[in-house]
Design a protein around this motif. Structure first.
Motif, mmCIF file in Angstrom:
data_model
loop_
_atom_site.group_PDB
_atom_site.id
_atom_site.type_symbol
_atom_site.label_atom_id
_atom_site.label_comp_id
_atom_site.label_asym_id
_atom_site.label_seq_id
_atom_site.Cartn_x
_atom_site.Cartn_y
_atom_site.Cartn_z
ATOM 1 N N LYS A 1 0.817 -1.151 0.108
ATOM 2 C CA LYS A 1 0.013 0.017 0.058
ATOM 3 C C LYS A 1 0.765 1.299 0.022
ATOM 4 C CE LYS A 1 -4.037 -2.113 2.392
ATOM 5 N NZ LYS A 1 -4.590 -2.253 3.753
ATOM 6 N N PRO A 2 0.527 2.489 -0.596
ATOM 7 C CA PRO A 2 1.128 3.446 -0.642
ATOM 8 C C PRO A 2 1.465 4.020 0.604
ATOM 9 C CG PRO A 2 -0.671 3.921 -1.704
ATOM 10 C CD PRO A 2 -0.865 2.393 -1.428
ATOM 11 N N VAL A 3 2.489 4.574 1.017
ATOM 12 C CA VAL A 3 2.905 5.190 2.348
ATOM 13 C C VAL A 3 3.292 6.624 2.188
ATOM 14 C CG1 VAL A 3 4.179 5.002 4.453
ATOM 15 C CG2 VAL A 3 3.772 2.948 3.252
ATOM 16 N N PRO A 4 2.145 7.555 2.503
ATOM 17 C CA PRO A 4 2.342 8.883 2.548
ATOM 18 C C PRO A 4 3.487 9.375 3.144
ATOM 19 C CG PRO A 4 0.127 8.493 3.000
ATOM 20 C CD PRO A 4 0.835 7.144 3.179
ATOM 21 N N LEU B 1 4.186 10.203 -17.928
ATOM 22 C CA LEU B 1 3.604 11.394 -18.039
ATOM 23 C C LEU B 1 2.025 11.151 -18.511
ATOM 24 C CD1 LEU B 1 6.525 12.921 -20.060
ATOM 25 C CD2 LEU B 1 5.796 13.593 -17.866
ATOM 26 N N MET B 2 1.980 9.816 -19.136
ATOM 27 C CA MET B 2 0.523 9.796 -19.655
ATOM 28 C C MET B 2 -0.474 9.073 -18.303
ATOM 29 S SD MET B 2 0.972 8.010 -23.392
ATOM 30 C CE MET B 2 2.075 6.657 -22.848
ATOM 31 N N THR B 3 0.393 8.648 -17.299
ATOM 32 C CA THR B 3 -0.893 7.838 -16.411
ATOM 33 C C THR B 3 -0.333 8.351 -14.991
ATOM 34 O OG1 THR B 3 1.313 6.004 -16.051
ATOM 35 C CG2 THR B 3 -0.558 5.799 -17.680
ATOM 36 N N LYS B 4 0.483 9.320 -14.999
ATOM 37 C CA LYS B 4 0.827 10.057 -13.667
ATOM 38 C C LYS B 4 -0.317 10.267 -12.774
ATOM 39 C CE LYS B 4 1.194 14.699 -15.313
ATOM 40 N NZ LYS B 4 2.044 16.022 -15.354
ATOM 41 N N LYS B 5 -1.497 10.566 -13.032
ATOM 42 C CA LYS B 5 -2.757 10.901 -12.310
ATOM 43 C C LYS B 5 -3.220 9.794 -11.484
ATOM 44 C CE LYS B 5 -4.466 14.892 -14.960
ATOM 45 N NZ LYS B 5 -5.448 15.523 -15.787
ATOM 46 N N ARG B 6 -2.940 8.690 -12.079
ATOM 47 C CA ARG B 6 -3.047 7.162 -11.293
ATOM 48 C C ARG B 6 -1.926 6.486 -10.758
ATOM 49 N NH1 ARG B 6 -5.294 3.884 -16.583
ATOM 50 N NH2 ARG B 6 -4.082 5.478 -17.700
ATOM 51 N N MET B 7 -0.991 7.252 -10.841
ATOM 52 C CA MET B 7 0.070 6.859 -10.074
ATOM 53 C C MET B 7 -0.058 6.871 -8.379
ATOM 54 S SD MET B 7 2.858 5.328 -11.626
ATOM 55 C CE MET B 7 3.163 5.386 -13.190
ATOM 56 N N ALA B 8 -0.041 6.023 -7.577
ATOM 57 C CA ALA B 8 -0.286 6.074 -6.003
ATOM 58 C C ALA B 8 1.016 6.594 -5.467
ATOM 59 C CB ALA B 8 -0.585 4.703 -5.406
ATOM 60 N N GLU C 1 7.080 12.364 -4.663
ATOM 61 C CA GLU C 1 7.579 11.662 -5.478
ATOM 62 C C GLU C 1 6.943 11.786 -6.853
ATOM 63 O OE1 GLU C 1 7.278 7.184 -3.991
ATOM 64 O OE2 GLU C 1 5.556 8.173 -3.190
ATOM 65 N N LEU C 2 5.548 12.340 -7.042
ATOM 66 C CA LEU C 2 5.131 12.623 -8.347
ATOM 67 C C LEU C 2 6.001 13.900 -8.975
ATOM 68 C CD1 LEU C 2 1.265 12.765 -7.736
ATOM 69 C CD2 LEU C 2 2.504 11.323 -9.426
ATOM 70 N N ARG C 3 6.605 14.785 -8.128
ATOM 71 C CA ARG C 3 7.236 15.834 -8.791
ATOM 72 C C ARG C 3 8.569 15.208 -9.365
ATOM 73 N NH1 ARG C 3 6.065 19.886 -3.899
ATOM 74 N NH2 ARG C 3 3.738 20.436 -4.304
ATOM 75 N N ASN D 1 -0.470 -1.759 -10.884
ATOM 76 C CA ASN D 1 -1.537 -1.028 -10.167
ATOM 77 C C ASN D 1 -2.126 0.039 -11.025
ATOM 78 O OD1 ASN D 1 -1.022 -2.566 -8.038
ATOM 79 N ND2 ASN D 1 -0.089 -1.090 -6.681
ATOM 80 N N VAL D 2 -1.313 0.678 -11.899
ATOM 81 C CA VAL D 2 -1.799 1.740 -12.773
ATOM 82 C C VAL D 2 -3.076 1.164 -13.578
ATOM 83 C CG1 VAL D 2 -1.381 3.313 -14.517
ATOM 84 C CG2 VAL D 2 0.045 3.394 -12.444
ATOM 85 N N LEU D 3 -2.621 -0.222 -14.184
ATOM 86 C CA LEU D 3 -3.282 -0.739 -15.262
ATOM 87 C C LEU D 3 -4.446 -1.734 -14.909
ATOM 88 C CD1 LEU D 3 -0.548 -1.237 -18.032
ATOM 89 C CD2 LEU D 3 -2.297 0.647 -17.691
#
Length: 405
Positions: A22-25, A264-271, A276-278, A323-325
């Motif tokens: 699970k993603p850990v903030p 870049l195409m799926t970053k909005k679905r990346m947990a 990390e996103l930046r 997880n993205v797909l």
């Protein structure tokens, strides 16, 4: 080549049997198995140890083995410098690596101690980075064919620099900026090109456009100095570097471009946490920019060398991809396809790359001592033979053919 396949298969089995974490903030330390993505549990300490021994105790493995041995021989164990120049080693570009060389020469451990120290740092950085991802074993499987076997075992100085950079990336995504700076500065002690990563601290943490602009200008300036100047000259003495051609650089850059475009195409679905996103957004943009720079730069080798620092992007994207797909494709199928892709990368390189002979057969210090392997001239003889004109095989799956790793 059997040891390489065993190494990959172990990671592949782990990738196909692991459960996604699970993603850990950032800043949160939940109870249970996800105490902290940066912490190494017992199994990952064993992985770190195994990789350290596998990489560090190699014997005559890697295309530039003879050059590293020759550099070590130039060290005066009584003065910490080559050619007896007193403390002149402090002015060299690889201060930390020179110190390792001195320790190896002084202690009698020679190149094996140097490689073992470098391998330990690399393996530690790789393990920390993998542990910060949702599928650590899949990230490890992605790292084996190129990052571990080709880079860490062939480009010792930059390999350990990338290992330090990965530890720095993990720290940066958890708000530990001083640790990030420490790891990048340490990386520069092995390979000066790591300095291009320093402005990432500003790009990842700042939301102000002018701060990001300043950071990008600094990165562009450092990259231009590396590409247009003679900064890389000390790193391009090996026969592999002599054989580098622009086509090979493009293939290696393409290996980073693919995950960059996927991110870049799926970053909005990346947990991922915001940091990390930046980070991976900037690394992805860097992969695109370097591909463009390759087309206009007079030094494809310099662009290629800088591009090696983007390899962790491959590990991160493929680790998140199942997880993205998962809404469209089974995560198990995506993980299997990813493992198959990297297995193909390993197969094509081992089977068809001209320079893969510098890695074959895999030998260790232990086997060399027990079986009395012939002389230390194998790498040099292979280098001379490899520079003859031979057919080329360029494959998108990796770094192959005349251009070597």
């Amino acid at each position: 080549m059997t040891p390489y396949w065993i190494l990959f298969i172990v990671a592949a089995v782990g990738a196909l049997t692991e459960r996604a974490r699970k993603p850990v903030p950032s800043g949160i330390r939940p109870k249970g198995e996800n105490l902290n993505p940066q912490d190494l549990n017992a199994s990952w300490w064993l992985i770190t140890l195994g990789l350290s021994l596998f990489i560090g105790l190699r014997h005559e493995v890697g295309g530039d083995w003879g050059n590293y041995v020759a550099n070590l021989e130039s060290i005066d164990p009584n003065s910490l410098s080559p050619n007896g120049e007193g403390l002149g080693w402090l002015a060299t570009r690889e201060t930390v690596y020179r110190l390792f060389e001195w320790l190896g020469k002084k202690s009698g451990g020679d190149i094996y101690l140097v490689n073992l120290l470098c391998a330990t740092l690399f393996a530690y950085g790789l393990a920390r980075f993998c542990r910060s991802l949702p599928r650590p074993w899949l990230a490890l499987a992605a790292a084996i064919p190129y990052l571990v076997i080709v880079v860490a075992m062939g480009y010792t100085r930059q390999g350990v620099a990338i290992g330090c950079a990965m530890a720095g990336f993990t720290a940066l995504t958890h708000g530990q900026h001083l640790r990030f700076l420490f790891w990048v500065i340490l990386a520069a002690g092995f390979h000066l090109t790591a300095l291009v990563l320093l402005p990432l601290a500003l790009l990842v943490t700042s939301r102000r456009w002018f701060v990001s602009l300043i950071a990008m200008v600094v990165i562009a300036f450092v990259a231009a100095v590396l590409a247009l100047g003679d900064t890389l000259a000390p790193y391009t003495k090996g026969y592999i570097e002599v054989a580098y051609q622009s086509e090979g650089a493009l293939v290696r850059l393409s290996m980073n471009l693919l995950p960059a475009l996927l991110f870049l195409m799926t970053k909005k679905r990346m947990a991922m946490a915001k940091e990390e996103l930046r980070l991976f957004r900037w690394l992805s943009l860097g992969a695109v920019v370097l591909t463009v720079m390759y087309l206009i730069s007079p030094s494809s080798t310099a662009v290629d060398r800088i591009g090696l620092y983007l390899i962790p992007l491959q590990l991160a994207v493929f680790s998140h991809l199942p997880n993205v797909l998962k809404r469209k494709v089974s995560p198990t199928f995506v993980a299997f396809s990813s493992v198959l892709y990297f297995g193909l990368v390993l197969f094509v390189w081992l089977a068809f790359a001209v320079h893969s002979g510098g890695w074959l057969p895999y030998q260790t210090l232990i086997s060399q001592s027990s079986s009395g392997i012939e002389g230390s001239h194998r790498a040099v003889e292979f280098a001379i033979d490899s520079l003859e004109l031979k057919p080329r095989l360029i494959c998108f799956c990796g770094v192959y053919g005349q251009n070597g790793p």
